[in-house]
Motif scaffolding. Structure first.
Motif, PDB file in Angstrom:
ATOM      1  N   LYS A 183      10.126 -15.249  -5.052  1.00 47.02           N
ATOM      2  CA  LYS A 183      10.380 -13.788  -5.799  1.00 47.02           C
ATOM      3  C   LYS A 183      11.122 -12.986  -4.682  1.00 47.02           C
ATOM      4  CE  LYS A 183       8.070 -10.029  -7.941  1.00 47.02           C
ATOM      5  NZ  LYS A 183       8.841  -9.519  -8.622  1.00 47.02           N
ATOM      6  N   THR A 184      12.301 -12.480  -4.786  1.00 52.62           N
ATOM      7  CA  THR A 184      12.802 -11.550  -4.153  1.00 52.62           C
ATOM      8  C   THR A 184      12.353 -10.034  -4.250  1.00 52.62           C
ATOM      9  OG1 THR A 184      14.967 -12.834  -4.473  1.00 52.62           O
ATOM     10  CG2 THR A 184      15.306 -10.618  -3.477  1.00 52.62           C
ATOM     11  N   PRO A 185      12.037  -9.388  -3.320  1.00 49.75           N
ATOM     12  CA  PRO A 185      11.440  -8.071  -3.384  1.00 49.75           C
ATOM     13  C   PRO A 185      12.585  -7.109  -3.731  1.00 49.75           C
ATOM     14  CG  PRO A 185      12.312  -8.432  -0.850  1.00 49.75           C
ATOM     15  CD  PRO A 185      12.475  -9.800  -1.887  1.00 49.75           C
ATOM     16  N   GLU A 186      12.067  -6.174  -4.733  1.00 52.45           N
ATOM     17  CA  GLU A 186      12.891  -5.357  -5.425  1.00 52.45           C
ATOM     18  C   GLU A 186      13.158  -4.066  -4.698  1.00 52.45           C
ATOM     19  OE1 GLU A 186      11.278  -4.516  -9.339  1.00 52.45           O
ATOM     20  OE2 GLU A 186      10.873  -6.619  -9.602  1.00 52.45           O
ATOM     21  N   SER A 187      12.372  -3.767  -3.485  1.00 54.92           N
ATOM     22  CA  SER A 187      12.894  -2.715  -2.774  1.00 54.92           C
ATOM     23  C   SER A 187      12.390  -2.893  -1.300  1.00 54.92           C
ATOM     24  CB  SER A 187      11.992  -1.413  -3.408  1.00 54.92           C
ATOM     25  OG  SER A 187      10.763  -1.769  -3.108  1.00 54.92           O
ATOM     26  N   GLU A 188      13.191  -1.996  -0.492  1.00 56.76           N
ATOM     27  CA  GLU A 188      12.797  -2.042   0.869  1.00 56.76           C
ATOM     28  C   GLU A 188      12.026  -0.769   1.189  1.00 56.76           C
ATOM     29  OE1 GLU A 188      13.417  -3.856   4.768  1.00 56.76           O
ATOM     30  OE2 GLU A 188      13.887  -4.622   2.898  1.00 56.76           O
ATOM     31  N   LYS A 189      11.007  -0.999   2.090  1.00 57.84           N
ATOM     32  CA  LYS A 189      10.308   0.164   2.652  1.00 57.84           C
ATOM     33  C   LYS A 189      11.109   0.890   3.787  1.00 57.84           C
ATOM     34  CE  LYS A 189       5.619   1.779   3.497  1.00 57.84           C
ATOM     35  NZ  LYS A 189       4.154   1.456   3.402  1.00 57.84           N
ATOM     36  N   ILE A 190      11.240   2.191   3.608  1.00 58.43           N
ATOM     37  CA  ILE A 190      11.778   2.835   4.728  1.00 58.43           C
ATOM     38  C   ILE A 190      10.930   4.036   5.268  1.00 58.43           C
ATOM     39  CG2 ILE A 190      14.090   2.269   4.341  1.00 58.43           C
ATOM     40  CD1 ILE A 190      14.532   5.352   3.028  1.00 58.43           C
ATOM     41  N   THR A 191      11.053   4.513   6.420  1.00 60.77           N
ATOM     42  CA  THR A 191      10.340   5.560   6.896  1.00 60.77           C
ATOM     43  C   THR A 191      11.210   6.539   7.333  1.00 60.77           C
ATOM     44  OG1 THR A 191       8.577   4.114   7.945  1.00 60.77           O
ATOM     45  CG2 THR A 191       8.681   6.311   8.924  1.00 60.77           C
ATOM     46  N   ILE A 192      10.921   7.921   6.984  1.00 62.25           N
ATOM     47  CA  ILE A 192      11.690   9.140   7.399  1.00 62.25           C
ATOM     48  C   ILE A 192      10.985  10.102   7.770  1.00 62.25           C
ATOM     49  CG2 ILE A 192      13.337   8.545   5.693  1.00 62.25           C
ATOM     50  CD1 ILE A 192      12.357  10.933   3.874  1.00 62.25           C
ATOM     51  N   ASN A 193      11.437  11.050   8.815  1.00 62.55           N
ATOM     52  CA  ASN A 193      10.982  12.115   9.388  1.00 62.55           C
ATOM     53  C   ASN A 193      11.492  13.290   8.536  1.00 62.55           C
ATOM     54  OD1 ASN A 193       9.264  10.770  11.446  1.00 62.55           O
ATOM     55  ND2 ASN A 193      11.230  10.521  12.305  1.00 62.55           N
ATOM     56  N   LEU A 194      10.537  14.146   8.231  1.00 66.18           N
ATOM     57  CA  LEU A 194      10.998  15.651   7.689  1.00 66.18           C
ATOM     58  C   LEU A 194      10.229  16.688   8.212  1.00 66.18           C
ATOM     59  CD1 LEU A 194      10.211  14.808   3.841  1.00 66.18           C
ATOM     60  CD2 LEU A 194      12.491  14.697   5.054  1.00 66.18           C
ATOM     61  N   GLY A 195      11.010  17.727   8.145  1.00 63.64           N
ATOM     62  CA  GLY A 195      10.400  19.028   8.731  1.00 63.64           C
ATOM     63  C   GLY A 195       9.366  19.500   8.029  1.00 63.64           C
ATOM     64  N   PHE A 196       8.518  20.183   8.705  1.00 60.63           N
ATOM     65  CA  PHE A 196       7.197  20.705   7.891  1.00 60.63           C
ATOM     66  C   PHE A 196       7.705  21.555   6.571  1.00 60.63           C
ATOM     67  CE2 PHE A 196       5.751  20.450  12.492  1.00 60.63           C
ATOM     68  CZ  PHE A 196       4.920  19.148  12.167  1.00 60.63           C
ATOM     69  N   VAL A 197       8.624  22.401   6.877  1.00 58.59           N
ATOM     70  CA  VAL A 197       8.986  23.306   5.881  1.00 58.59           C
ATOM     71  C   VAL A 197       9.689  22.503   4.579  1.00 58.59           C
ATOM     72  CG1 VAL A 197      10.492  25.111   4.937  1.00 58.59           C
ATOM     73  CG2 VAL A 197       9.348  25.350   7.146  1.00 58.59           C
ATOM     74  N   ASP A 198      10.194  21.386   4.936  1.00 64.60           N
ATOM     75  CA  ASP A 198      10.887  20.652   3.927  1.00 64.60           C
ATOM     76  C   ASP A 198       9.732  19.801   3.208  1.00 64.60           C
ATOM     77  OD1 ASP A 198      13.740  21.558   4.142  1.00 64.60           O
ATOM     78  OD2 ASP A 198      13.925  19.349   5.561  1.00 64.60           O
ATOM     79  N   LEU A 199       8.739  19.272   3.881  1.00 60.30           N
ATOM     80  CA  LEU A 199       7.817  18.394   3.320  1.00 60.30           C
ATOM     81  C   LEU A 199       6.943  19.562   2.396  1.00 60.30           C
ATOM     82  CD1 LEU A 199       5.993  15.902   3.029  1.00 60.30           C
ATOM     83  CD2 LEU A 199       4.989  16.386   5.290  1.00 60.30           C
ATOM     84  N   GLY A 200       6.560  20.744   2.870  1.00 58.19           N
ATOM     85  CA  GLY A 200       5.889  21.653   2.317  1.00 58.19           C
ATOM     86  C   GLY A 200       6.596  21.951   0.751  1.00 58.19           C
ATOM     87  N   GLN A 201       7.912  22.104   0.836  1.00 56.81           N
ATOM     88  CA  GLN A 201       8.376  22.433  -0.518  1.00 56.81           C
ATOM     89  C   GLN A 201       8.478  21.067  -1.586  1.00 56.81           C
ATOM     90  OE1 GLN A 201      12.504  23.383   1.118  1.00 56.81           O
ATOM     91  NE2 GLN A 201      12.056  25.587   1.037  1.00 56.81           N
ATOM     92  N   ILE A 202       8.663  19.840  -0.954  1.00 58.51           N
ATOM     93  CA  ILE A 202       8.297  18.800  -1.554  1.00 58.51           C
ATOM     94  C   ILE A 202       6.939  18.961  -2.229  1.00 58.51           C
ATOM     95  CG2 ILE A 202       8.063  16.198  -1.655  1.00 58.51           C
ATOM     96  CD1 ILE A 202      10.426  16.317   0.594  1.00 58.51           C
ATOM     97  N   GLU A 203       6.095  19.015  -1.679  1.00 55.56           N
ATOM     98  CA  GLU A 203       4.678  19.077  -2.020  1.00 55.56           C
ATOM     99  C   GLU A 203       4.382  20.073  -3.000  1.00 55.56           C
ATOM    100  OE1 GLU A 203       1.893  17.209  -1.543  1.00 55.56           O
ATOM    101  OE2 GLU A 203       2.978  15.818   0.079  1.00 55.56           O
TER     102      GLU A 203
END
Length: 140
Positions: free
Chosen positions: A12-32
């Motif tokens: 079975k071929t994986p359908e996606s690849e996991k990545i890690t990103i760093n976000l600023g606190f304000v950007d993360l707060g707006q996403i939340e």
């Protein structure tokens, strides 16, 4: 049809690849906040949507680049049979893929080096460790 040694069950071929990103606190707060308000089901949903929107925004440019560079899009399986055919014809393959390249587990390092002159991947390579090592100087 039952799978036998001649017809093994394909991996079975994986359908996606996991990545890690760093976000600023304000950007993360707006996403939340957007998630909390129900615009997105979770952070990953927001990030995937943002990425798809950017890809769509640049769709024409991406298409032109793919055509200009003769790039395969999506999933590219490289089989032992394909490489044996190239070797018998005295051909070396220059493989360019935007997506996922899967080199079959029965491909030997010697066969890979004898038939793959270049492997350019914008994405992910799944291959036996010995094959990756044999092609290390040809992978970009």
């Amino acid at each position: 049809m039952a799978h036998t040694a001649d017809h093994p069950t394909p991996a079975k071929t994986p359908e996606s690849e996991k990545i890690t990103i760093n976000l600023g606190f304000v950007d993360l707060g707006q996403i939340e906040l957007l998630v909390q308000e129900g615009f997105y089901s979770n952070r990953s949903d927001f990030i995937r949507t943002a990425i798809r929107n950017q890809i769509e925004r640049h769709a024409d440019t991406l298409r032109q680049i793919v055509i200009r560079k003769s790039v395969d899009l999506g999933l590219r399986h490289i089989t032992r049979d394909e490489l044996m055919t190239a070797q018998a014809a005295g051909q070396m393959l220059d493989i360019r893929v935007l997506g996922l390249v899967v080199i079959a587990p029965d491909v030997t390092p010697d066969l890979a080096r004898a038939t793959i002159s270049a492997l350019s991947i914008l994405g992910t390579l799944h291959a036996p460790a010995a094959v990756k090592a044999a092609l290390a100087d040809r992978i970009t």
